[in-house]
Design an enzyme around this catalytic site. Sequence first.
Site, mmCIF file in Angstrom:
data_model
loop_
_atom_site.group_PDB
_atom_site.id
_atom_site.type_symbol
_atom_site.label_atom_id
_atom_site.label_comp_id
_atom_site.label_asym_id
_atom_site.label_seq_id
_atom_site.Cartn_x
_atom_site.Cartn_y
_atom_site.Cartn_z
ATOM 1 C CG ASP A 39 -2.156 0.869 1.030
ATOM 2 O OD1 ASP A 39 -3.241 0.299 0.795
ATOM 3 O OD2 ASP A 39 -2.040 2.106 1.086
ATOM 4 C CG ASN A 92 -7.749 -4.184 -4.059
ATOM 5 O OD1 ASN A 92 -8.942 -4.235 -4.373
ATOM 6 N ND2 ASN A 92 -7.330 -3.513 -2.994
ATOM 7 C CE1 TYR A 164 -12.611 4.139 -9.642
ATOM 8 C CE2 TYR A 164 -14.795 3.605 -10.497
ATOM 9 C CZ TYR A 164 -13.727 3.317 -9.654
ATOM 10 O OH TYR A 164 -13.781 2.212 -8.844
ATOM 11 C CE LYS A 168 -11.250 0.974 -10.868
ATOM 12 N NZ LYS A 168 -10.244 0.090 -10.192
#
Length: 303
Positions: A39, A92, A164, A168
């Site tokens: 992260d 992710n 966005y 995606k």
Amino acid sequence: MGMHDLAGKVAVITGAGSGLGREFAVAAAGRGMSVVLADVQDDALAGTLSEIERMGAPAVARRVDVSQSSEVEALAKDSLSKFGAVHLLFNNAGVAGGGGLVWETSETDWRWTLGVNLWGVVHGIRHFTPLMLEAARSDARYRGRIINSASMAGLVSAPLMGTYSATKHAVVSVSETLYHDLALVTDQVSCSVLCPFFVPTGIARSDRNRPKELVDERPPTNAQVIAHQMNVHAVEHSKVSASEVARMVFDAIGEDRFYIYSHPQAMSAVERRMQDIICQRNPTDPLADRPDFRRKMAQAIGF
């Protein structure tokens, strides 16, 4: 090629500090896996690491900016060095940048959102897939899977979500191609794409981790303010939790399932879009059944 017995296997998870990534880590540890956590937010990463260690699972944590190829490459090498193999890779990490009218989106918004949401997945695929294929060549019993986090926004195109949605949609397409490419060369490694609808995570407040050089100093437009407010409200009021989505993902891994959805009821919008494409119709207005809301939104935007 479902993967059922995960005990003793290794999972690598980006965006592991919070939200879906943290729940993927908890689910993996609960199934007896070793976990590599990555992260960009140090305190959140430390929190997940503490939780996994309390569960008794072997774990390491690395601060990684997935938009940087060299950092993802180092993560792959560290994972191999620490645990000897990678069986599940969760690409992710994601941010919710660039909301508002698409022509108002700044270059920095585009660069930040593309860097994390798309390039992060690309870097994960580039640096980890060869390691997984090598493991498959070395051991006929090896099984591996790559899980790319996309979104329902990768299957439909809603207003005020252009940046966005673009990232995606790209992740869905790259994942579908990866599925076919892997099938050409092996039956030991495959992939899935996760397309969740709104889930209560921290993604609506992604700006907390935005690099200083990609901060947009301009005041937000009316449309950008509205887009952010809608996103925060939808995320925080979702009735499907991140832990439930993690369970769905591990069920799909066991069932060798490519497409993973968190809200089956949202698929009607996907079907409508596909019918628009097949029938060569103009795109159906997603707010057609909410005319008052659409009118108020247009008025608030100010055009």
